[in-house]
Design an enzyme around this catalytic site. Structure first.
Site, mmCIF file in Angstrom:
data_model
loop_
_atom_site.group_PDB
_atom_site.id
_atom_site.type_symbol
_atom_site.label_atom_id
_atom_site.label_comp_id
_atom_site.label_asym_id
_atom_site.label_seq_id
_atom_site.Cartn_x
_atom_site.Cartn_y
_atom_site.Cartn_z
ATOM 1 N N LYS A 9 0.745 -1.187 0.082
ATOM 2 C CA LYS A 9 -0.135 0.142 0.040
ATOM 3 C C LYS A 9 0.797 1.396 0.052
ATOM 4 C CE LYS A 9 -3.977 -2.517 2.088
ATOM 5 N NZ LYS A 9 -4.770 -2.259 3.538
ATOM 6 N N TYR A 49 -12.607 -2.624 -2.537
ATOM 7 C CA TYR A 49 -13.002 -2.434 -1.279
ATOM 8 C C TYR A 49 -14.259 -2.337 -0.833
ATOM 9 C CZ TYR A 49 -8.101 -2.122 -0.131
ATOM 10 O OH TYR A 49 -6.633 -2.407 0.186
ATOM 11 N N ASN A 112 -2.047 -0.288 6.897
ATOM 12 C CA ASN A 112 -1.441 -1.389 7.454
ATOM 13 C C ASN A 112 -0.490 -2.190 6.264
ATOM 14 O OD1 ASN A 112 -3.096 -2.570 5.721
ATOM 15 N ND2 ASN A 112 -4.398 -3.605 6.982
ATOM 16 N N HIS A 115 -1.764 -5.644 1.595
ATOM 17 C CA HIS A 115 -3.161 -6.286 1.235
ATOM 18 C C HIS A 115 -2.556 -7.496 0.877
ATOM 19 C CE1 HIS A 115 -6.951 -7.908 -0.049
ATOM 20 N NE2 HIS A 115 -6.220 -8.220 -1.331
ATOM 21 N N GLU A 126 -9.056 -11.271 -7.409
ATOM 22 C CA GLU A 126 -8.174 -9.901 -7.435
ATOM 23 C C GLU A 126 -7.056 -9.928 -8.260
ATOM 24 O OE1 GLU A 126 -7.102 -10.247 -3.033
ATOM 25 O OE2 GLU A 126 -9.156 -9.455 -2.719
#
Length: 133
Positions: A9, A49, A112, A115, A126
């Site tokens: 991220k 998301y 965080n 992913h 994905e």
């Protein structure tokens, strides 16, 4: 051999943790099949998301995920999904164990660092979403 999608991220890229994260995966003998760097579009972020759209933090997460470059990769290996999920730790960094990627580097529930797909079906969807078929 299983495959999984990983997204490092914006905070991971900005903090220059990409090399460290890739090194952890390689030490586990996981194979990097594809890798690319780019800025996630709003449409892709909203699709990816969609499962958290009902939560108050949705718009902040979309803004964060589209704010700067991310690194997308396809990892391959035996039980890669389980291995990677163990390596990255709990979604909420405050609950992630030290020694996991999120435990060592994460800041909060969606800043965080990383992913990773959570199932074979999610990985298939994905990988197709970000790399095409």
């Amino acid at each position: 051999m299983e495959q999984t999608l990983i997204i490092i991220k914006p905070d991971g890229v900005k903090r220059k943790l990409v090399g460290e994260i890739l090194q952890r995966f390689e030490r586990k003998q996981l194979i990097i099949r594809q890798l690319k760097v780019g800025i996630m579009t709003r449409d892709l972020a909203e699709e990816h998301y969609a499962h958290v759209k009902k939560f108050d933090f949705f718009e902040d997460m979309i803004t964060y995920m589209t704010s700067s470059e991310v690194v997308y990769l396809i990892l391959e290996g035996d039980s890669v999904i389980k291995t990677v999920r163990t390596m990255i730790g709990a979604t909420n960094c405050l609950e992630a164990a030290p020694g996991t990627i999120r435990g060592d580097y994460g800041n909060n529930s969606y800043h965080n660092i990383i992913h990773a797909s959570d199932s074979l079906e999610a990985a298939r969807i994905e990988i197709n979403r970000f790399f095409g078929s």
